[in-house]
Design a protein around this motif. Structure first.
Motif, PDB file in Angstrom:
ATOM      1  N   LYS A  14       1.286   2.847   3.516  1.00  0.00           N
ATOM      2  CA  LYS A  14       0.461   3.443   4.091  1.00  0.00           C
ATOM      3  C   LYS A  14      -0.213   2.145   5.070  1.00  0.00           C
ATOM      4  O   LYS A  14      -0.338   1.199   5.007  1.00  0.00           O
ATOM      5  CB  LYS A  14      -0.623   3.888   3.244  1.00  0.00           C
TER       6      LYS A  14
ATOM      7  N   GLY B  12      -7.559   5.312  -2.398  1.00  0.00           N
ATOM      8  CA  GLY B  12      -6.929   4.464  -1.269  1.00  0.00           C
ATOM      9  C   GLY B  12      -7.798   2.943  -1.160  1.00  0.00           C
ATOM     10  O   GLY B  12      -7.306   1.958  -0.969  1.00  0.00           O
TER      11      GLY B  12
ATOM     12  N   GLU C 133      -5.577   4.643   6.806  1.00  0.00           N
ATOM     13  CA  GLU C 133      -5.487   5.390   5.807  1.00  0.00           C
ATOM     14  C   GLU C 133      -6.136   5.516   4.518  1.00  0.00           C
ATOM     15  O   GLU C 133      -6.583   6.400   4.060  1.00  0.00           O
ATOM     16  CB  GLU C 133      -3.916   5.996   5.930  1.00  0.00           C
ATOM     17  N   CYS C 134      -6.074   4.206   3.838  1.00  0.00           N
ATOM     18  CA  CYS C 134      -6.596   3.840   2.422  1.00  0.00           C
ATOM     19  C   CYS C 134      -7.935   4.138   2.447  1.00  0.00           C
ATOM     20  O   CYS C 134      -8.788   4.499   1.377  1.00  0.00           O
ATOM     21  CB  CYS C 134      -6.160   2.552   2.184  1.00  0.00           C
TER      22      CYS C 134
ATOM     23  N   LEU D 196       0.746  -1.328   0.006  1.00  0.00           N
ATOM     24  CA  LEU D 196      -0.006   0.021   0.023  1.00  0.00           C
ATOM     25  C   LEU D 196       0.833   1.349   0.163  1.00  0.00           C
ATOM     26  O   LEU D 196       0.511   2.305   0.499  1.00  0.00           O
ATOM     27  CB  LEU D 196      -0.923  -0.105   1.292  1.00  0.00           C
TER      28      LEU D 196
ATOM     29  N   LEU E 132      -6.931   0.710  -4.066  1.00  0.00           N
ATOM     30  CA  LEU E 132      -5.572   0.021  -3.710  1.00  0.00           C
ATOM     31  C   LEU E 132      -5.740  -0.926  -2.920  1.00  0.00           C
ATOM     32  O   LEU E 132      -5.134  -1.949  -3.000  1.00  0.00           O
ATOM     33  CB  LEU E 132      -4.584   1.154  -3.377  1.00  0.00           C
ATOM     34  N   LEU E 133      -6.459  -0.807  -1.723  1.00  0.00           N
ATOM     35  CA  LEU E 133      -6.741  -1.801  -0.762  1.00  0.00           C
ATOM     36  C   LEU E 133      -7.344  -2.940  -1.411  1.00  0.00           C
ATOM     37  O   LEU E 133      -6.961  -4.355  -1.058  1.00  0.00           O
ATOM     38  CB  LEU E 133      -7.472  -1.020   0.321  1.00  0.00           C
TER      39      LEU E 133
END
Length: 85
Positions: free
Chosen positions: A61, A72, A65-66, A58, A75-76
């Protein structure tokens, strides 16, 4: 990643027990059933602590936070889909 890919991924996982206190807490923190299902599937009862650990995939991070942005979250989701089952 398309929404359909994510939904197929989540649908292939076993359901979580939404009456389980740990799952309830995780859902309260994340607020998305699909993410809870995937995170709990991969991390079990370490999921809550994992939310506050930097993850190299990530960009170092923290998963929590994502959760604050669409990018975010995307991406997660991609990261979870790449984790071994």
């Amino acid at each position: 990643m398309k929404n359909a890919q994510w939904q197929n991924y989540v649908d292939a996982m076993p359901d979580v027990d939404i009456d389980d206190p740990y799952v309830k807490k995780l859902l309260a923190l994340i607020g998305d059933n699909g993410l809870v299902k995937a995170i709990y599937f991969h991390l079990g009862n370490t999921a809550i602590s994992w939310l506050d650990k930097p993850v190299p995939a990530l960009g170092h991070k923290k998963p929590r936070e994502c959760l604050q942005s669409r990018d975010g979250i995307a991406l997660l989701k991609e990261t979870l889909m790449r984790m071994p089952c």
